[in-house]
Design a protein around this motif. Structure first.
Motif, PDB file in Angstrom:
ATOM      1  N   ASP A  89     -24.362  24.934  -7.213  1.00  0.00           N
ATOM      2  CA  ASP A  89     -25.572  23.759  -7.276  1.00  0.00           C
ATOM      3  C   ASP A  89     -25.246  23.561  -9.294  1.00  0.00           C
ATOM      4  OD1 ASP A  89     -26.088  24.469  -5.416  1.00  0.00           O
ATOM      5  OD2 ASP A  89     -28.214  24.754  -5.231  1.00  0.00           O
ATOM      6  N   ILE A  90     -24.532  25.085  -9.729  1.00  0.00           N
ATOM      7  CA  ILE A  90     -25.279  24.669 -11.488  1.00  0.00           C
ATOM      8  C   ILE A  90     -24.130  23.282 -12.157  1.00  0.00           C
ATOM      9  CG2 ILE A  90     -24.448  26.094 -13.625  1.00  0.00           C
ATOM     10  CD1 ILE A  90     -26.715  27.452 -11.264  1.00  0.00           C
ATOM     11  N   GLN A  91     -24.441  22.616 -12.485  1.00  0.00           N
ATOM     12  CA  GLN A  91     -23.730  21.978 -13.153  1.00  0.00           C
ATOM     13  C   GLN A  91     -22.963  22.044 -13.861  1.00  0.00           C
ATOM     14  OE1 GLN A  91     -24.419  18.203 -12.898  1.00  0.00           O
ATOM     15  NE2 GLN A  91     -25.626  19.239 -10.502  1.00  0.00           N
ATOM     16  N   PRO A  92     -20.963  21.591 -14.438  1.00  0.00           N
ATOM     17  CA  PRO A  92     -20.373  22.350 -15.649  1.00  0.00           C
ATOM     18  C   PRO A  92     -21.503  21.762 -16.558  1.00  0.00           C
ATOM     19  CG  PRO A  92     -19.819  19.997 -13.062  1.00  0.00           C
ATOM     20  CD  PRO A  92     -20.959  20.332 -13.702  1.00  0.00           C
ATOM     21  N   GLY A  93     -21.149  22.135 -17.607  1.00  0.00           N
ATOM     22  CA  GLY A  93     -21.450  22.048 -18.597  1.00  0.00           C
ATOM     23  C   GLY A  93     -22.416  22.973 -19.326  1.00  0.00           C
ATOM     24  N   THR A  94     -22.863  23.922 -18.385  1.00  0.00           N
ATOM     25  CA  THR A  94     -24.041  24.872 -18.085  1.00  0.00           C
ATOM     26  C   THR A  94     -23.819  26.987 -18.444  1.00  0.00           C
ATOM     27  OG1 THR A  94     -25.554  23.650 -15.887  1.00  0.00           O
ATOM     28  CG2 THR A  94     -26.120  26.396 -17.354  1.00  0.00           C
TER      29      THR A  94
END
Length: 50
Positions: A21-26
């Motif tokens: 669920d963690i978006q790329p760039g986090t």
């Protein structure tokens, strides 16, 4: 962006890729406090900068 490695199982969190669920760039620091390693379930405290 800094990658972080789980000291329990060796999984590497790559902020450019994200995870589930963690978006790329986090960045790792922005992950929720209750986030755990998706492989072994270790808490964030068990990760170190790679």
């Amino acid at each position: 962006m800094q990658k972080w490695r789980c000291t329990v199982c060796g999984y590497v969190y790559d902020p450019e890729q994200g995870e589930g669920d963690i978006q790329p760039g986090t960045p790792f620091e922005a992950l929720p406090d209750d986030w755990v390693c998706p492989v072994c379930g270790a808490p964030k405290e068990m990760f170190e900068k790679e």
